[in-house]
Design a protein around this motif. Structure first.
Motif, PDB file in Angstrom:
ATOM      1  N   PRO A   1       0.828  -1.207   0.000  1.00 36.06           N
ATOM      2  CA  PRO A   1       0.000   0.000   0.000  1.00 36.06           C
ATOM      3  C   PRO A   1       0.861   1.254   0.000  1.00 36.06           C
ATOM      4  N   PRO A   2       0.282   2.377  -0.416  1.00 33.73           N
ATOM      5  CA  PRO A   2       1.054   3.624  -0.475  1.00 33.73           C
ATOM      6  C   PRO A   2       1.685   3.955   0.872  1.00 33.73           C
ATOM      7  N   ALA A   3       2.915   4.421   0.813  1.00 33.96           N
ATOM      8  CA  ALA A   3       3.643   4.786   2.030  1.00 33.96           C
ATOM      9  C   ALA A   3       4.164   6.208   1.873  1.00 33.96           C
ATOM     10  N   GLU A   4       4.143   6.963   2.951  1.00 29.82           N
ATOM     11  CA  GLU A   4       4.605   8.341   2.926  1.00 29.82           C
ATOM     12  C   GLU A   4       6.049   8.416   2.425  1.00 29.82           C
ATOM     13  N   GLY A   5       6.278   9.290   1.440  1.00 29.50           N
ATOM     14  CA  GLY A   5       7.623   9.488   0.905  1.00 29.50           C
ATOM     15  C   GLY A   5       8.047   8.486  -0.167  1.00 29.50           C
ATOM     16  N   GLU A   6       7.215   7.513  -0.474  1.00 28.53           N
ATOM     17  CA  GLU A   6       7.531   6.509  -1.496  1.00 28.53           C
ATOM     18  C   GLU A   6       6.740   6.797  -2.767  1.00 28.53           C
ATOM     19  N   GLN A   7       7.186   6.229  -3.876  1.00 26.82           N
ATOM     20  CA  GLN A   7       6.506   6.393  -5.161  1.00 26.82           C
ATOM     21  C   GLN A   7       5.127   5.757  -5.103  1.00 26.82           C
ATOM     22  N   ARG A   8       4.113   6.500  -5.493  1.00 33.54           N
ATOM     23  CA  ARG A   8       2.743   5.992  -5.507  1.00 33.54           C
ATOM     24  C   ARG A   8       2.452   5.319  -6.843  1.00 33.54           C
ATOM     25  N   PRO A   9       1.599   4.293  -6.858  1.00 30.17           N
ATOM     26  CA  PRO A   9       1.177   3.691  -8.127  1.00 30.17           C
ATOM     27  C   PRO A   9       0.436   4.728  -8.968  1.00 30.17           C
TER      28      PRO A   9
END
Length: 61
Positions: free
Chosen positions: A14-22
């Motif tokens: 799942p989306p994580a803060e500071g990481e590339q989003r789908p």
């Protein structure tokens, strides 16, 4: 057509803060821009609905 992205970071789920989003990205080439206006408006409306839904879902978590 493909392009090299030197700073590419694989999306995480799942989306994580500071990481590339789908995400998705589409390029369209049309011969008659006037004839393409309705489909473009429809895609924009779908995008707007998805963004609103995503914001509502993220607030519930």
């Amino acid at each position: 057509m493909f392009q090299q992205a030197d700073a590419y970071g694989a999306p995480v789920w799942p989306p994580a803060e500071g990481e590339q989003r789908p995400m998705m990205h589409f390029d369209f080439q049309v011969g008659n821009p006037d004839a393409a206006n309705f489909p473009v408006q429809t895609l924009q409306q779908v995008r707007d609905l998805l963004c609103v839904r995503r914001r509502r879902t993220s607030r519930r978590q």
